[in-house]
Structures are given as structure tokens and as C-alpha cells.
Design a protein around this motif. Structure first.
Motif, PDB file in Angstrom:
ATOM      1  N   ALA A  92       9.928 107.687  10.975  1.00 49.44           N
ATOM      2  CA  ALA A  92      11.327 106.226  11.121  1.00 49.44           C
ATOM      3  C   ALA A  92       9.998 105.061  11.380  1.00 49.44           C
ATOM      4  CB  ALA A  92      11.578 106.780  12.654  1.00 49.44           C
ATOM      5  N   ASP A  93      10.602 104.287  10.107  1.00 44.31           N
ATOM      6  CA  ASP A  93       9.652 102.580  10.058  1.00 44.31           C
ATOM      7  C   ASP A  93      10.665 102.151  10.907  1.00 44.31           C
ATOM      8  OD1 ASP A  93       8.677 100.640   9.752  1.00 44.31           O
ATOM      9  OD2 ASP A  93       7.913 101.394   7.828  1.00 44.31           O
ATOM     10  N   SER A  94      10.201 101.201  11.797  1.00 43.87           N
ATOM     11  CA  SER A  94      11.588 100.405  12.577  1.00 43.87           C
ATOM     12  C   SER A  94      12.196  99.331  11.855  1.00 43.87           C
ATOM     13  CB  SER A  94      11.401 100.557  13.718  1.00 43.87           C
ATOM     14  OG  SER A  94      11.543 101.192  14.631  1.00 43.87           O
ATOM     15  N   ASN A  95      10.424  99.369  11.260  1.00 40.58           N
ATOM     16  CA  ASN A  95      10.975  97.418  10.383  1.00 40.58           C
ATOM     17  C   ASN A  95      11.352  97.344   8.973  1.00 40.58           C
ATOM     18  OD1 ASN A  95      10.291  95.516  12.473  1.00 40.58           O
ATOM     19  ND2 ASN A  95       7.624  96.807  11.958  1.00 40.58           N
ATOM     20  N   ALA A  96      10.994  98.411   8.501  1.00 37.41           N
ATOM     21  CA  ALA A  96      11.241  99.065   6.696  1.00 37.41           C
ATOM     22  C   ALA A  96      12.118  99.197   6.620  1.00 37.41           C
ATOM     23  CB  ALA A  96      10.291  99.791   6.468  1.00 37.41           C
ATOM     24  N   ALA A  97      13.475 100.078   7.657  1.00 39.05           N
ATOM     25  CA  ALA A  97      14.369 101.020   7.739  1.00 39.05           C
ATOM     26  C   ALA A  97      15.904 100.013   7.371  1.00 39.05           C
ATOM     27  CB  ALA A  97      14.521 101.878   8.957  1.00 39.05           C
ATOM     28  N   GLY A  98      15.994 100.125   6.647  1.00 40.02           N
ATOM     29  CA  GLY A  98      17.687  98.605   6.389  1.00 40.02           C
ATOM     30  C   GLY A  98      17.309  97.698   6.507  1.00 40.02           C
ATOM     31  N   ASN A  99      15.837  97.282   6.098  1.00 38.99           N
ATOM     32  CA  ASN A  99      15.299  95.689   5.894  1.00 38.99           C
ATOM     33  C   ASN A  99      16.021  95.292   4.921  1.00 38.99           C
ATOM     34  OD1 ASN A  99      14.653  93.236   6.594  1.00 38.99           O
ATOM     35  ND2 ASN A  99      12.927  94.016   5.575  1.00 38.99           N
ATOM     36  N   LEU A 100      16.759  93.911   5.205  1.00 34.72           N
ATOM     37  CA  LEU A 100      17.790  93.063   4.102  1.00 34.72           C
ATOM     38  C   LEU A 100      18.788  93.964   3.801  1.00 34.72           C
ATOM     39  CD1 LEU A 100      15.844  91.010   2.526  1.00 34.72           C
ATOM     40  CD2 LEU A 100      16.969  90.371   4.050  1.00 34.72           C
ATOM     41  N   ILE A 101      19.278  95.529   4.220  1.00 32.84           N
ATOM     42  CA  ILE A 101      20.726  96.115   3.912  1.00 32.84           C
ATOM     43  C   ILE A 101      21.681  95.032   4.044  1.00 32.84           C
ATOM     44  CG2 ILE A 101      21.006  97.364   5.585  1.00 32.84           C
ATOM     45  CD1 ILE A 101      20.617  99.611   2.959  1.00 32.84           C
ATOM     46  N   GLU A 102      21.599  94.747   4.913  1.00 32.56           N
ATOM     47  CA  GLU A 102      23.138  94.236   5.286  1.00 32.56           C
ATOM     48  C   GLU A 102      23.884  92.746   3.933  1.00 32.56           C
ATOM     49  OE1 GLU A 102      20.346  93.898   7.536  1.00 32.56           O
ATOM     50  OE2 GLU A 102      20.276  91.812   7.287  1.00 32.56           O
TER      51      GLU A 102
END
Lengths: 504, 343, 339
Positions: free
Chosen positions: B245-255
Motif C-alpha cells: 500500500a503506497d498512499s501517495n502513488a495509489a490513484g494519483n491523478l486518477i480522478e
């Protein structure tokens, strides 16, 4: 003469909005511009203020021919407008609202104290003493309106002031204040063009009036010389004789057995004064009155589209409180809005989807109407109401106004309501469709459905209704049982004068 | 032919075909699919596998956008769900127990549902603009994710968990199957029930919908819950794929990518008519673009430039004023300006 | 989201003409005052709990560390006051630092690079403003495209961090203004303060400034009142672009590097600072001073977390989120009351 417009013609794609209209304004007069909705009043105002270009005719201001390309230009030439909706910035101070765009400046920066001083003077002229550095929306609408007038007249060279329905949201004492200001400006030789749906107000304040109908000039009259009755007939476009000759269908008296809905002192401040109204099964109740008389507001209260702030409503003899249209729907009430485009159809959905929408909403999303059932229902009503083109998968926005109206009716009919409220179903649609809709309403009532029929057309109301509720100035003033001795003349008298009881 | 050109999925499909074809120039075996160890391998399979999170998020976003809203918090929700799952799995006595992992997955998704309710509450009950309402969770959510993982990148070793993002079932990537199931679920929910119709109606005209008796508030809350749930699943896939679990990379810019996918697929940001197929295509296009960038040898991030151009073109194409100004005759242009002035 | 359940109610219970205002307190000041109170409370808590928190330098360091954010937030304030939003600012910072670093590395003189760097954001802002005004594209989408564009361009130029060794840049970075008792501020702070003061003056004292408020209050009315709506709107995005570029230059002073990943998520910080500073996100209400307070709140949160030691950086985000929520709800209440 301060303003002379001759032979004004304005064409929109498919519609002639103004056809050879003449209009003139004298300095120091208050002139009312009268006409039903769609008569061309607002088009004329927009032509005058440069919002629209004209397709024919000419405008002379103070003897010089002019042609404006925008509101700003018109304003600089001395024509200022105050719109129905106060068009100011609620978040700015009163002083700023009067001066924004032409703030007094010193050393390149806004000279605030000078501005406040001048705002104060300018409002004092209108008999208003308020804190001009306070935010505009901390004041009542009436004061906001005064501020708008102050802005419009502060330019200094104001020759013409246009007040477009300034009184529609004011109460009686505020209207008096406004009139005092108008008289004062009149004394300063400003020509005032006044638009209002309230006939009493027009007769109280206006010196002369110009009547428009269907984009044409009907005439220019001195207020003192034109009785209210005649004015109304000129606005509606039927001579009194002709109105009297409307064929009367002696409608069978409804069996007033089952009360469906009963309103007792139901009202909502600012939209409709408390009223009593009972509607029985199988009864067609007509709502008559001029535009802005509270017809739509009354209908919306019965459907729960707006919440009443006084009185109560009984459905089937038991008290009911509608928090939303949905509550009314569960009681078997349906409402088709007068604003077909914004409150009725959903343009990007198909005819089929529009028709089943209300029924589907009532069932909830988890219980879809099976497609076959949808097709049956839609097919039935497309045929019954003769919706053209008869293609249920066509987007509803591509249909004509009359057919959109039929789609709306179909939407409500398939919910099998016990009370159908229809607001102006025949406005802006062709004669054939109009007759079909009227026939349908009569049939529905014969089948036991109660119908509340709202229309500006008296003939229609007379032809269809068992009883007629007459509205005037946001008040239900009279209930008439539609017997043989009730005719358009009789209703118009109530609409025009507000008196009840006496027959002519 | 004109019918084909006018079909609303024509352009997305055309773009995808061109993208795939251009890969051929750079890598000969782009279209080769091989079977190794009972798993399908190849660039195309890779695209399907790597599209899964974006497809999921785009599905939820489509529903939200169809009501005229927007959800900026999906990336943060992804991070939270991955973080919670990894934390709980780390605490398991037997991380290889399938039942326990399923429970963990359930817990993570349940938490996401709560966040979805929160967004829906802000939008539908408090009446806050969707952009602003979901901004709150967008900002705070990553903090919550970091709080859960204590700021670390949590590595987990759990065979059942790894299956979600990196496993294969009958030679097909599990993440692809999950995404496919989500698509099927969404299609069933919106087109088999009346939900789709009511969503389009609310997005098309809120006033008319209310007068037709639709419970707009309830439906609005529901779509935000959906969006959060799908984002949660996407977060699980992402974290399972990298086993951490990487809280910064996960879903970065996915919105932003999800919004782009929805718009690419032909759903207007103003709400109303939506196309699930279009959004799925949009998501696949964006993933293909990223993968193409790698195979062509330019930095992945350069695709942002391409995305910018696509967004600009799409926006301009959707702007009636632009069409009137550029393609309309002089008369229409004048009318449009007038209207703008009058309005 | 359009509130579909409560139809607009006409205003009632109003006083007669000439009567005094409905209520006295200026609602526009409430959010700013709330922020000020919050700031004072936070500072007091800090001073009370941590040794050395009361040093002047601690406060000054908040400015030193957040000077670039302050500049960017000022631009954002203008945009939000008109009712818009600018998502591109973080990416513009990255683009500015990357371009500046690349050109300096190639040996261009600082005197050429500096204006060029400032021009980047300005031009991009101008472009976005034009798209928003002329083509009626949502600010959110137009600036999102701008963000992609700027970030993409900077990545195209260089993916890696580029150190800046130029003499002028180093001098600027090391420039300190020291005061008697040994405390100091950096050049960045001076520049930021100048920007803040100028921006506040323009908002309060010029027609341009007042037009911004008018547009945010009611753009349709502003148009009917004859105000230059289009010109103002374009100018606002241009200004925000300029501020972002200037922020980028300050950031390159601060970090002595150019990097295409600089300023990730900075747009959110800027928006958060503006909202916490009491600027209404729907436009038309708020002050530059509020934004300054908002930036200070963000900076102080970080400082407290640093002093606390056992609190971690993610608390910043959570606290900022909670504050955002509180202020947005406060705004809703204030505007609802005003109506």
C-alpha cells in the motif's frame, strides 16, 4: 417628444415578434406598455435598450435618429432600464452598486468617501436614507429596486427610464413608495415606461398606455379615457360582443359527491393569498385570471411543488401535507407545468422515456416497467393523443410544442391520476392540437377524473369547466358555477375590476 | 457510412484502433498473445489487465457525471482502501487464508461506502457544489491513508490477496475479470432497472425531474456511494498488484484520468445521457496511450501532453459557442454573440 | 448541485423603506475573523506547548517556507473571487522551474531567463482565460487541460531534477534581510509581501478590482451594468498564470533546482488556503488578507507538527481537510443567512 419609434419590425427565426409597431414617449409622463405574454412587450424593450437589433423601422431619441448596439450605449444616450429581477450585485455595497463602472476616482484610485457621499445624495433624491456602505443584500428587495433606480437615473442625462415589472415582488406599501419615486422623477421631466401585470397599479400611476397584441400595435390611449374592461378586451383581442357570443356548452352538472381535494386557507406569502378550494371527482375546475395573477402559484401549492406557509389541505377528507411532488403523486395528483421546456420535458430523453418517467418515478428505480409494458403504454398514448411523429424513440426536443405538450399529458395520464392539474396546456400550440387537448380533458372528466384546468384563454375555460375560479392580483377573488348566465364578459369584469357579485 | 461515422462510439473506437496500430510500427509482436504457465501473456492482455482500475473508477465517475456532478475524491478513496486492506492483512495470523482475505476486502470496501455516503451527504443534503464537496475528501483522504499505513509503504505477502490484482483465473487476469464484472453490474443496474433513466433525467433537468416525482436526493447519494465503492475495488487491485500500500502513488491523478475517460466516451460534463461503453473505451484508450508511450520509448508522463491536447479539442468540440464561431455562418455567429449578451 | 428540494423563497419580513438594515454584522468579515481567531488559537497552543515556538524566527520561517505558496494563492484568490478555479498553478510552477533551470544550464543569461520564465505562466493563463471566456468552457476543464499541458511540457523538456548553479539565482536564493535581533527573512518573503500588498490594493482601490467582485457576485448583472466582464475574466486568469510563474521562480530560488515534478498538488494547497482564508468558492466575497491568513494557517499546522515531533506529516492533510469542511459549511451558513 423624447422618444419616437416608428414601424418597428423584429423577426426571429420563424416568428415575427414585432410587426410595424409605433411607440412614443413624452417627457414627464408615465407610460404603461400593456399586452398579454408574448405580445411583444419585452421584445420592444430589448429593441429600445439595444439588446436586439431591429429589422425595420426607426428610433428617434430627442429628435435624432439612433441605433444602439448594446445596453451600455443606450444607457449613455439616456435610456436606462430597471429589470424585473433586480440586476445588481448582491455582494457589493449599495454605493458601489450605484457607481460601479463609473466610480469617482482620485489619483487613479477609487475615491470611496466621495462615492459614498454621492450615493447618499442620489438616494436622498428618492427619499431614501440608508447606510450606503452596507452590502446590498442586507436590504429588502424594495430597497434594492430603489438602488437600481438610483443607478439608472444617476447618469444625469436620463431621458427615458424603463421599469420592467418593478412591482411584481413588492407589497402594497412598498409599491406606494415606488410610485412616489416615479412621480418625483416624472416631475423632473423623465419619461417613464412602465410594465406591469397589475391593472390597478397601471390605472393608479400611468398617464397613457400603449397596447400590443401578437407583436402588433393595438393602440395608444389616455388611461383616463380607457375603462379597464375595454383594456382587457384589447389585450385579449376579443371585442366584448364577440366574447359574449362564444358558444356555451351547457355542461352537465357534475355529481358533487366525492371530494378529492379540499384546500382551507391554503396560501404562501408572496405567491398566493390564502384560498379555499374544493375539487370533486369528475369535475373540471377552471382557473382564470391574467398572467401573474397567481394561477400557477395556486396549482403548485396543490401539487406540493411549493410548500404552503398557511392553511391546510385535505385529500379524501383526511389532512395531507405534501413535502414534495412525490407526496402528491402518491395521493393520485398529477401536475403538468406551464414551463414545458424547463419544468416539463427532458429534451435529451426520448418520447418513450419522457412518457414513462412519472410512472417509473412512482414505482422507484428497482422496479422498472418491463419494456413490453412500456411499449404498450407508450403506443397506446401516442395513438390516443396523436403524437407526431409517432416514433417513441425520437428525442422529445425534436418535437413541436404541441406534441411535447401531448407527451407531457401522456406522462401523467399513464399514472392514472384522480386529479390532473394542467397549467396552460394549450399555450403556443396550433389550433388542431388545442382542440384535441380540450376534447381529451372533457373525456377524462366524463370518465371520473377531476381536472384543474389553468388557462389564460377564457373561451377555453368557459367551454370546459364546471366551475371557474377567478384570480386577480394573487388572490382568489371569486368562484363561479359555470351556468348559462356566466359568460366571458362576466369573468372579465371580475378580472378587470376585482368586484364580485354584480352582473352587468 | 454516415451512420457509422455518426455513431457516438465511432471516434473513441477510431482513436483506439489508431493507437493500437501505431504500436505495430514500434514492436512487431505487439499483437502476439502467448500462453505461458497457463496464463495469457502479451501486450494486449497487459492493456486489459492494467486498464482495470481506471475502468472501475471511470464507471463510478460516469454515474456521478450523469447526474451533473463530479467526484474528485476517487484517488484518495483508492489509497484508503488499499491501505486498510494491507494493514489488516499484515495483522492476520494466517495471511494465506482466503476467508480472512475476503473479510479484509469486505471491510475495506465497507469503509469506502462510508466515504461515498459522506460525499453524497455533502452534495445532496447540504447542497454543496460537487467539486468543492469532494475536494474535502480528496485533500483529507490521502492523509487518512497515510494515517492507516503510518506513513510507510506497507508490504504484504498474501497469496489470496495477490490474486486480486496479479492473479489469473482460467488463464485470464483476475483484475480484468473484476473490471468486466463491474461493467456488467453497472450495465445491469442502470439498464436493467430504471436507474439509468432516472439518472439521465436528474442530470438532464433537475427541476423537471423533481416535478415528475423523482427522488433526486436519494439517487444522488447513491451514485457517490457507487463511485466510492468502485474506487475502493480499484484501490484493492492496485495495491494487490504491487503487494503493498503506497498512499501517495495509489490513484494519483486518477480522478482526472477518469473524468477524461468519461468525456472521451461521449458523456457530457453537464450531465444527462451517459455511455458506459464509451467510458470503458475511454479508460482503455488512456491505458493504451500510457503503454504505447513506453513501447515507443518516450517518458510515460509525456502522455499528459497528448491528454491535454485531447481535452482541449474535446472541450472546444463540445462548446456550442466555439462551433458557432468557427463553423457557423456569419449570421449564426452574430446571433450567438447576441444571445450571450442577452443572457 | 442544484438544490432541487427547496424552491427559492421570495424574501419576506422585510422592513419598510427607510428602515434600518436587517442585521448589523458584516457577514463578509465573519470567515476572515474566524480564520484570524483560529490562527491566534493555534499560535497560542504552539507557544504554550513547545519550547522555542514563541521565537520570532519561527513565525518568519512560516513565511520563508511558504512564500511561493503565498504568491500562487494570491493569484488563485483573484480567480476564485470571480467564481472560477485554476487547477494549472502547480504544473505551471513545475514548467517554470524546468524551463528556467534548462535555459540556465544551457548558459543563457539570468536577465533573459527570468522574464521568459515569468512569461510562461502569463501566456498560459491568457490562453486559458480566452478559452473560458470566448468558448464558454468550464474553468475547471480549461485549467485541467492547462495543467496537463504544463506538466506534459515540463516532462518533455526534462524528466529529471536539474540543479541551478547560476550566480544570480544563487545570490537571490541566499539573500537574507536581517533584523537587529538576529531574525531574518529571505528575498522570497519580500517579493511575496510586495505581491500581496499590490494585489490587495488593486482589489480595494481600482475599478478592475471592484469588477472582479461584481462578476463573482452576479456575472449576468455585471454584464447588464455595462462592466467589461470578458476582459476582466481573461485578465484574472492571466494574473493567476503570472502569479504561478512568479511562484515558480521563487520556488526555484528556494530549492535551487528545476524539476518537472515540483509543485505536485500545489493547486490543492492554494485552493485550501484561499477557502480557509474565507474566500467564497462561488465568488464575490473574500479578501487577499484572508488568503494570507489561510496560508499562515497551513504553514502553522506544519510547524506545529514539526515541533510536536511524534505527529506525522499526514496529519497536515487531515487537519486541512477538516478545516476545509468547517469553512465550507461556515460559508454555506453565512450565505444562507444573508439570503
Amino acid at each position: 417628444m423624447v422618444l419616437q419609434m416608428t414601424g418597428i419590425r423584429k423577426v426571429f427565426p420563424g416568428v415575427v415578434a414585432l410587426d410595424g409597431v409605433d411607440f412614443r414617449l413624452l417627457p414627464g409622463e408615465i407610460h404603461a406598455l400593456m399586452g398579454e405574454n408574448g405580445a411583444g412587450k419585452s421584445t420592444l424593450i430589448k429593441v429600445l435598450t439595444g439588446v436586439y437589433d431591429i429589422d425595420g423601422g426607426q428610433i428617434e431619441l430627442a429628435g435624432e435618429q439612433v441605433r444602439f448596439t448594446g445596453p451600455l450605449q443606450a444607457q449613455q444616450a439616456g435610456i436606462s432600464t430597471v429589470y424585473q429581477e433586480v440586476n445588481l450585485c448582491p455582494n457589493l455595497s449599495v454605493a458601489e452598486n450605484i457607481f460601479i463602472g463609473r466610480e469617482p476616482r482620485r489619483f487613479g484610485r477609487i475615491h470611496w468617501s466621495e462615492m459614498r457621499k454621492r450615493a447618499h445624495t442620489s438616494l436622498a433624491r428618492l427619499d431614501l436614507d440608508i447606510d450606503v456602505s452596507a452590502q446590498l443584500d442586507s436590504y429588502s428587495l424594495a430597497i434594492q429596486q430603489m438602488v437600481a433606480i438610483a443607478r439608472a437615473t444617476d447618469v444625469g442625462n436620463t431621458k427615458v427610464l424603463i421599469l420592467d415589472e418593478p412591482t411584481s415582488s413588492l407589497d402594497a406599501s412598498e409599491v406606494e413608495q415606488l410610485f412616489a419615486v416615479m412621480r418625483r422623477l416624472k416631475d423632473e421631466n423623465v419619461a417613464i415606461l412602465f410594465v406591469s401585470h397589475f391593472l390597478d397599479q397601471v390605472y393608479e400611476i400611468a398617464d397613457r398606455m400603449t397596447v400590443l397584441r401578437n407583436g402588433r400595435l393595438i393602440g395608444e390611449y389616455r388611461t383616463a379615457e380607457l375603462p379597464q374592461m375595454q383594456l382587457v378586451s384589447k389585450m385579449i383581442g376579443k371585442d366584448l360582443e364577440a366574447l359574449e357570443q362564444i358558444e356555451e356548452h351547457a355542461r352537465e352538472a357534475p355529481r358533487q359527491e366525492t371530494k378529492i381535494i379540499e384546500a382551507k386557507g391554503l396560501g404562501r406569502t408572496g405567491s398566493i393569498a390564502p384560498f379555499d378550494l374544493t375539487i370533486h371527482a369528475g369535475e373540471v375546475v377552471g382557473l382564470a385570471g391574467l398572467l401573474g395573477s397567481g394561477r400557477t402559484e395556486l396549482a403548485r401549492l396543490l401539487f406540493g411543488a411549493d410548500r404552503p406557509d398557511s392553511g391546510e389541505l385535505d385529500v379524501d377528507g383526511t389532512p395531507a401535507k405534501f413535502h414534495s411532488p412525490r407526496d402528491a403523486m402518491t395521493k393520485g395528483i398529477a401536475f403538468s407545468s406551464e414551463n414545458r421546456r424547463t419544468e416539463g420535458i427532458i429534451g435529451e430523453l426520448t418520447v418513450r422515456e419522457n412518457i414513462i418517467l412519472a410512472l417509473q418515478a412512482a414505482r422507484g428505480w428497482t422496479r422498472p416497467i418491463p419494456r413490453r409494458r412500456q411499449d404498450e403504454l407508450v403506443d397506446k398514448y401516442v395513438k390516443a393523443l396523436q403524437i407526431r411523429p409517432a416514433d417513441p424513440e425520437r428525442l422529445v426536443r425534436d418535437l413541436s410544442g404541441g406534441n411535447q405538450q401531448k407527451v407531457l399529458l401522456a406522462r401523467w395520464l399513464i399514472t392514472e391520476p384522480r386529479l390532473l392539474i394542467i397549467d396552460e396546456p394549450t399555450r403556443g400550440i396550433d389550433v388542431g392540437a388545442k382542440a384535441e387537448i380540450q376534447r381529451l380533458v372533457a373525456e377524462l372528466a366524463d370518465g371520473g377524473m377531476a381536472v384543474l384546468f389553468v388557462s389564460a384563454e377564457l373561451e377555453e375555460v368557459l367551454r370546459l369547466s364546471h366551475k371557474i375560479e377567478v384570480l386577480r392580483d394573487r388572490r382568489l377573488v371569486e368562484e363561479l358555477v359555470n351556468t348559462d348566465d356566466v359568460d366571458a364578459d362576466r369573468i372579465m369584469q371580475t378580472i378587470a375590476s376585482g368586484t364580485t357579485g354584480a352582473t352587468p | 457510412m454516415t451512420n457509422l461515422l455518426r455513431h457516438r462510439l465511432f471516434w473513441p473506437i477510431a482513436v483506439l484502433v489508431v493507437l493500437l496500430a501505431s504500436n505495430l510500427v514500434f514492436s512487431n509482436n505487439f499483437f502476439t498473445i502467448t500462453l505461458q504457465d497457463g496464463h495469457l501473456y502479451g501486450s494486449l492482455i497487459d492493456i486489459l489487465r492494467r486498464s482495470a482500475p481506471l475502468v472501475l473508477v471511470a464507471l463510478g465517475m460516469t454515474l456521478v457525471i450523469s447526474t451533473g456532478g463530479i467526484d474528485l475524491s476517487v484517488g484518495s478513496v483508492m489509497a484508503i482502501s488499499g491501505a486498510l486492506a494491507c494493514l489488516l492483512i499484515g495483522d492476520l495470523s494466517n495471511p494465506d487464508s482466503t476467508t480472512s482475505v475476503l473479510l479484509v476486502v469486505g471491510a475495506a470496501i465497507a469503509l469506502c461506502l462510508v466515504f461515498g455516503l459522506w460525499n453524497g451527504f455533502l452534495v445532496a443534503v447540504l447542497g454543496i457544489q460537487p467539486i468543492i464537496a469532494t475536494l474535502i475528501l480528496m485533500v483529507a483522504g490521502r492523509g487518512v491513508a497515510q494515517l492507516i499505513t503510518d506513513g510507510q509503504i506497507l508490504n504484504v505477502h498474501s497469496a489470496p490477496y495477490r490474486v486480486i490484482g496479479a492473479g489469473y483465473f482460467l488463464a485470464v487476469p483476475v483484475s480484468f475479470l473484476i473490471a468486466a464484472a463491474a461493467v456488467a453490474l453497472t450495465v445491469a443496474l442502470t439498464r436493467r432497472t430504471a436507474l439509468g433513466l432516472l439518472l439521465e433525467s436528474v442530470g438532464g433537468s433537475p427541476t423537471a425531474s423533481r416535478l415528475a416525482g423523482i427522488r433526486a436526493r436519494r439517487i444522488t447519494i447513491m451514485v457517490y456511494v457507487f463511485a466510492a465503492a468502485f474506487a475502493g475495488v480499484a484501490g484493492l487491485i492496485y495495491s494487490s498488484d504491487v503487494s503493498s500500500a503506497d498512499s501517495n502513488a495509489a490513484g494519483n491523478l486518477i480522478e482526472l484520468n477518469a473524468i477524461l475517460a468519461v468525456v472521451l466516451g461521449g458523456t457530457a460534463l453537464t450531465g444527462g445521457r451517459f455511455s458506459i461503453a464509451g467510458s470503458v473505451l475511454g479508460a482503455v484508450i488512456i491505458t493504451t496511450l500510457d503503454i504505447t508511450a513506453v513501447s515507443v520509448g518516450v517518458p510515460v508522463e509525456t502522455t499528459l501532453l497528448f491528454k491535454a491536447i485531447v481535452v482541449i479539442i474535446l472541450c472546444l468540440a463540445q462548446s456550442p459557442t466555439f462551433r458557432a464561431k468557427v463553423f457557423g455562418r456569419f449570421a449564426t455567429k452574430k446571433a450567438a454573440t447576441r444571445e450571450a449578451v442577452a443572457a | 448541485m442544484i438544490d432541487v428540494t427547496t424552491p427559492p423563497t421570495p424574501q419576506r419580513n422585510r422592513p419598510l423603506l427607510g428602515a434600518k438594515r436587517v442585521y448589523k454584522a458584516n457577514t463578509k468579515h465573519i470567515p476572515v475573523l474566524a480564520t484570524l481567531v483560529l490562527l491566534v488559537v493555534m499560535y497560542s497552543v504552539g507557544v504554550y506547548n513547545y519550547d522555542g515556538f514563541g521565537d520570532t524566527q519561527v513565525v518568519l520561517n512560516v513565511f520563508v517556507d511558504n512564500a511561493f505558496l503565498l504568491v500562487v494563492a494570491v493569484g488563485m484568490t483573484y480567480v476564485i473571487l470571480t467564481g472560477g478555479i485554476d487547477l494549472s498553478v502547480g504544473a505551471v510552477i513545475a514548467l517554470t522551474t524546468t524551463v528556467a533551470a534548462t535555459l540556465l544550464e544551457a548558459g543563457w543569461p539570468a536577465g533573459v531567463v527570468l522574464p521568459l520564465a515569468l512569461l510562461i505562466g502569463t501566456v498560459l493563463g491568457l490562453g486559458m482565460g480566452c478559452v473560458i471566456h470566448f468558448f464558454k468552457v468550464e474553468p475547471f476543464i480549461a485549467t485541467l487541460a492547462g495543467m496537463f499541458l504544463a506538466r506534459g511540457l515540463s516532462l518533455l523538456i526534462n524528466r529529471n531534477s536539474i540543479p541551478i548553479t547560476n550566480d544570480f539565482w544563487t545570490q537571490m536564493a541566499q539573500k537574507r534581510f536581517r533584523f537587529d535581533d538576529g531574525v531574518f527573512i529571505s528575498l522570497n518573503v519580500v517579493i511575496a509581501v510586495i505581491v500581496v500588498v499590490l494585489a490587495a490594493l488593486v482589489l480595494a482601490w481600482t475599478r478592475f478590482g471592484r469588477n472582479i467582485y461584481a462578476i463573482g457576485g452576479n456575472a449576468d448583472s455585471a454584464l447588464l451594468m455595462g462592466l467589461p466582464v470578458g476582459r476582466t475574466r481573461i485578465a484574472v486568469y492571466t494574473f493567476s498564470g503570472f502569479c504561478a510563474s512568479l511562484g515558480g521562480v521563487l520556488y526555484s530560488f528556494y530549492t535551487s533546482s528545476g524539476y518537472s515534478l515540483h509543485g505536485q498538488g500545489l493547486e490543492l494547497d492554494a485552493i485550501a488556503a484561499v477557502v480557509i482564508g474565507g474566500v467564497l468558492l462561488t465568488g464575490g466575497s473574500g479578501y487577499v488578507l484572508g488568503t494570507v491568513l489561510g496560508v499562515l494557517v497551513l504553514g502553522l499546522i506544519q510547524t506545529i507538527i514539526t515541533f510536536q515531533g511524534d505527529l506525522n506529516s499526514w496529519w497536515t492533510r487531515i487537519v486541512v481537510g477538516i478545516l476545509l469542511f468547517a469553512f465550507i459549511v461556515l460559508q454555506r451558513l453565512v450565505t444562507r443567512k444573508a439570503k
